[in-house]
Every structure is written in C-alpha cells, then in structure tokens.
Design a protein around this motif. Structure first.
Motif, PDB file in Angstrom:
ATOM      1  N   SER A  75       5.731   6.234 -10.778  1.00  0.00           N
ATOM      2  CA  SER A  75       5.640   7.189 -11.884  1.00  0.00           C
ATOM      3  C   SER A  75       5.832   8.626 -11.401  1.00  0.00           C
ATOM      4  N   ALA A  76       5.295   8.931 -10.220  1.00  0.00           N
ATOM      5  CA  ALA A  76       5.441  10.285  -9.680  1.00  0.00           C
ATOM      6  C   ALA A  76       6.896  10.587  -9.343  1.00  0.00           C
ATOM      7  N   MET A  77       7.600   9.581  -8.806  1.00  0.00           N
ATOM      8  CA  MET A  77       9.004   9.793  -8.461  1.00  0.00           C
ATOM      9  C   MET A  77       9.855   9.968  -9.717  1.00  0.00           C
ATOM     10  N   LEU A  78       9.541   9.221 -10.775  1.00  0.00           N
ATOM     11  CA  LEU A  78      10.272   9.395 -12.033  1.00  0.00           C
ATOM     12  C   LEU A  78      10.041  10.791 -12.603  1.00  0.00           C
ATOM     13  N   VAL A 103      13.288  -1.723 -10.110  1.00  0.00           N
ATOM     14  CA  VAL A 103      13.160  -1.309  -8.709  1.00  0.00           C
ATOM     15  C   VAL A 103      13.714  -2.423  -7.821  1.00  0.00           C
ATOM     16  N   THR A 104      14.665  -2.066  -6.969  1.00  0.00           N
ATOM     17  CA  THR A 104      15.247  -3.021  -6.031  1.00  0.00           C
ATOM     18  C   THR A 104      14.814  -2.636  -4.624  1.00  0.00           C
ATOM     19  N   ARG A 105      14.246  -3.610  -3.933  1.00  0.00           N
ATOM     20  CA  ARG A 105      13.747  -3.375  -2.568  1.00  0.00           C
ATOM     21  C   ARG A 105      14.250  -4.520  -1.697  1.00  0.00           C
ATOM     22  N   GLY A 152       0.812  -1.209   0.000  1.00  0.00           N
ATOM     23  CA  GLY A 152       0.000   0.000   0.000  1.00  0.00           C
ATOM     24  C   GLY A 152       0.846   1.260   0.000  1.00  0.00           C
ATOM     25  N   VAL A 153       0.227   2.358  -0.351  1.00  0.00           N
ATOM     26  CA  VAL A 153       0.922   3.644  -0.372  1.00  0.00           C
ATOM     27  C   VAL A 153       1.281   4.049   1.050  1.00  0.00           C
ATOM     28  N   VAL A 154       2.533   4.407   1.253  1.00  0.00           N
ATOM     29  CA  VAL A 154       2.987   4.864   2.560  1.00  0.00           C
ATOM     30  C   VAL A 154       2.443   6.264   2.815  1.00  0.00           C
ATOM     31  N   GLY A 155       1.924   6.483   4.020  1.00  0.00           N
ATOM     32  CA  GLY A 155       1.450   7.813   4.367  1.00  0.00           C
ATOM     33  C   GLY A 155       2.561   8.826   4.173  1.00  0.00           C
ATOM     34  N   SER A 156       2.233   9.910   3.548  1.00  0.00           N
ATOM     35  CA  SER A 156       3.284  10.884   3.222  1.00  0.00           C
ATOM     36  C   SER A 156       3.918  11.471   4.463  1.00  0.00           C
ATOM     37  N   ASP A 157       3.241  11.360   5.632  1.00  0.00           N
ATOM     38  CA  ASP A 157       3.772  11.958   6.846  1.00  0.00           C
ATOM     39  C   ASP A 157       4.259  10.924   7.850  1.00  0.00           C
ATOM     40  N   VAL A 158       4.410   9.674   7.417  1.00  0.00           N
ATOM     41  CA  VAL A 158       4.902   8.642   8.325  1.00  0.00           C
ATOM     42  C   VAL A 158       6.377   8.908   8.608  1.00  0.00           C
ATOM     43  N   PRO A 200      -2.064   1.226 -14.838  1.00  0.00           N
ATOM     44  CA  PRO A 200      -1.990   1.804 -13.484  1.00  0.00           C
ATOM     45  C   PRO A 200      -1.600   0.794 -12.415  1.00  0.00           C
ATOM     46  N   ALA A 201      -1.874  -0.511 -12.646  1.00  0.00           N
ATOM     47  CA  ALA A 201      -1.555  -1.523 -11.645  1.00  0.00           C
ATOM     48  C   ALA A 201      -0.049  -1.664 -11.438  1.00  0.00           C
ATOM     49  N   LEU A 202       0.744  -1.220 -12.401  1.00  0.00           N
ATOM     50  CA  LEU A 202       2.198  -1.317 -12.296  1.00  0.00           C
ATOM     51  C   LEU A 202       2.817  -0.107 -11.603  1.00  0.00           C
ATOM     52  N   ASP A 203       2.006   0.894 -11.318  1.00  0.00           N
ATOM     53  CA  ASP A 203       2.512   2.103 -10.655  1.00  0.00           C
ATOM     54  C   ASP A 203       2.580   1.833  -9.154  1.00  0.00           C
ATOM     55  N   ILE A 204       3.592   1.081  -8.742  1.00  0.00           N
ATOM     56  CA  ILE A 204       3.689   0.589  -7.371  1.00  0.00           C
ATOM     57  C   ILE A 204       3.982   1.717  -6.382  1.00  0.00           C
ATOM     58  N   ALA A 205       3.587   1.470  -5.130  1.00  0.00           N
ATOM     59  CA  ALA A 205       3.911   2.402  -4.050  1.00  0.00           C
ATOM     60  C   ALA A 205       5.366   2.205  -3.641  1.00  0.00           C
TER      61      ALA A 205
END
Length: 377
Positions: A193-196, A213-215, A76-82, A231-236
């Motif tokens: 996509s936003a980070m790119l 992407v390496t995690r 899931g998308v990480v909260g921007s303020d975590v 859009p399903a490939l636009d991972i968090a």
C-alpha cells in the motif's frame, strides 16, 4: 339469426387474421417465456431451467477468488537499510592519525569513497580492506566489518556507511497506477500500500481496481478495496517485485425489455440481479414482463450439481435461472442472486405487447387498404 351469424363470422375472421399476422413474425426483442421453456431438458432441450430461491442463490454465490498465497503473506518486512546487489554505497573513513593516514594524503584525516556499487555477487572493494560481502548486510553491519579489516592497519578508524539509491532494492509499478516506473524500497515504502501511494495511487475507480504482484515465478492479486480494508493483505515487498494495477474486465449482457440492451462492465466486486437491471435502466415499463426475468449462464459442473441436487453432471452446463419479481419474495431473490462474468440477463415482453403489435399491424393494413380503395374511386 343472420345478424348473429354475421357477427360470428366476423369474429372468426378477426381471430384468423390475428393468428395469421402473428404467425408472420412481428418484431420483438427476443423469445417469449414459452419458447424459453421449450429449451428445457425436460422437453428434449439442452438447458436446465431453474427457479431462483434462497437455496439456489447460496449454491451459485461464487465470486472471483483473489488473494495472496502464504508465501506472500508470511514474508517479513525487509529492513529498509538492507544492502542488495546493484545498490550504491557511500563510505566515509575517519583516521586517528595526522601525519601518515592510510587512505588520505598527509594532514587529511577524512577520506570519502563515493558511489561504490555492489556487484552482482553482492561484493564491494575497499582499499586496504579488500573484497567484502556487502549484500545482506545493514550499513551498520558493513561498517563493523570494514572497521575490523582496517583496524590492524590504522589506529581506531571511524567509518560511516550510507546506502544510496541503487538498482538492487527496487520494484516496478505499471498499469493504471498514478505513475509507472521503477521505485526503490525505502523505509516509508516497504509494503504494497505504501508503494502504491508513492506511485500516486490509481487512475481508475478503486471499486474496479485489481492489484497484481509477481515475485519470481509466482503471482498473487487482490482487489484494491480489500487491500485498504484488510491489513493482512498489505504484504511486504521484495526486490524485483512487479506490481501491476489492472481494471476488472468482467461484464454481462442485458437484452430484452430493459431500459437498454448492451454489454455492461461490472462496477463493483459483486453485482446482484436487481443491481444489474438498475444499471441498464430497469425494466421497460411499457413492454416488460416482471414474471419473466431470465439469467443465461454456462455453469461449472460442481455448481450445477449443487443447484440441481445431482452428482452425475460433467463439464459446463447450460443453465437458465428464472426470477419472478411479482412473487412475495421475488425482489429479495433478485437482490441476493449474484450476476457473474459472461451472464446474459434477459427480460421477456408482456404477453399483451404482441397482441398490441398484431392489432396495430391489422389496423395499419386495414387503413392502407381503405386508402387504396378510396383513391381508386
């Protein structure tokens, strides 16, 4: 009768001369069709020679398998303020007292604690509140914790927590990106996509761009064009992710009677035989045999078995695929047959070309002999 015999003798002599010159090995771009077919396993060779049809096209339609595993896609998308270890926080504490504030001097109701860094274990230290676990909290959650800690020591404290740019929630971007570096995961840049976009996009043609992407110890990669179309490939993203933009390294070799003989990089995700020929200028109209377009390939055993209708082949197999562009469906087969990385696309010369070269060689030799004879007179 003597004239006829003389003409017959001359004809035989000409045939013998043509054969002799042809046997000398005149220059040519490569083997002819007969020589290629001699390499077939049916003639004690080591290659399977297969005529391309719709069934063969389906069996060989293998494209590079790129994609993200479920671990990437389901995150899931990480909260921007975590808050994360390494982040830097700013605290502002408002005390509801004037004469004897807990943190400030007399008459000072507002105290600012700037650049408090979250340590590697995720903790911060706040005077009178002690050591507090900040990592994993949102600024609002941390505010509540600090408020409870100070509430027993100063009446009705009001606290503001601000997450500043830090080293905790960041990713690295490298390769053919517009800008290489370390970027924080912020509200607008929580997905790939936003980070790119934040990093300036890519500096190569999107059609040949691969995003990796390496995690941790896992890696996933996709085509850039697929990222924007699915859009399903636009991972968090997650703190510590390494994003690398790479260029497709696949290529094929074009040889024989083509517009040019060279090693050609792929310019699209998929490349058909007809597109490959067009890339190198098509067939040479003066020498090419459109019935002899060959694709040489080392085929994995599972594909080779499917193509040949067998089950016994083991390991990579040498395969030669034949395309006859003069057949009613020849152009369609060439349009649908996919070229793969490492393929050699070879076009044979038309049979008459060797005859032309032979006759030219004979004519040249005769003219040279005549010149010598004339000079000697």
């Amino acid at each position: 009768m003597k004239i006829t015999g003389s003409r017959g003798a001359k004809a035989l002599a000409l045939v013998a001369l043509v054969s002799a010159v042809g046997a000398c090995g005149l220059p040519r771009s490569g083997p002819n069709k007969a020589e290629i077919f001699k390499g077939s396993v049916l003639k004690q060779g080591d290659a399977f020679i297969v005529t391309v049809n719709s069934r063969v096209t389906r069996a060989t339609a293998v494209t590079p398998a790129l994609g993200f595993s479920s671990a990437f896609r389901n995150a899931g998308v990480v909260g921007s303020d975590v808050i994360s270890p390494g982040d830097v926080l700013g605290l502002t504490i408002y005390e509801n007292v004037k004469d004897d504030p807990l943190l400030g001097n007399t008459g000072q109701r507002v105290s600012a604690l700037t650049e408090i860094q979250v340590d590697g274990a995720g903790y911060i230290f706040v005077p009178y509140a002690g050591k507090i676990k900040a990592a994993g909290q949102s600024p609002d959650g941390l505010r509540n914790i600090i408020t409870k800690k100070l509430d027993t020591q100063t009446p009705d404290p009001q606290i503001s927590v601000q997450r500043l740019a830090g080293d905790g929630s960041t990713v690295s971007v490298s390769g053919f990106a517009g800008a290489n570096g370390v970027f924080p995961i912020e509200r607008p840049t929580r997905t790939l996509s936003a980070m790119l976009s934040k990093a300036g996009g890519v500096t190569i043609e999107p059609a040949v761009a691969i995003v990796r992407v390496t995690r941790g110890g896992k890696t996933g990669s996709i085509w850039l064009e697929d990222l924007y179309s699915n859009p399903a490939l636009d991972i968090a993203l997650r703190p510590g992710d390494k994003i690398t933009v790479e260029k497709d390294t696949r290529s094929f070799v074009a040889m024989g009677a083509t517009g040019s003989q060279t090693k050609v990089p792929f310019e699209t995700q998929t490349l058909s035989a007809i597109e490959a020929l067009a890339t190198v200028g098509g067939l040479n109209t003066g020498t090419a045999d459109p019935t002899g377009v060959f694709v040489f390939r080392n085929e994995p055993a599972e594909v080779a078995n499917a193509v040949l209708g067998r089950r016994d082949l083991k390991g990579d197999q040498r395969m030669v695929y034949v395309l006859d562009l003069t057949q009613p469906t020849g152009m369609f087969e060439a349009r649908d047959f996919l070229i793969r990385d490492g393929d050699t696309v070879y076009v044979t010369e038309a049979p008459f070309v060797q005859w032309q070269k032979t006759l030219s060689a004979i004519s040249g030799s005769t003219n040279a002999a005549n010149n010598i004879a004339t000079t000697g007179q």
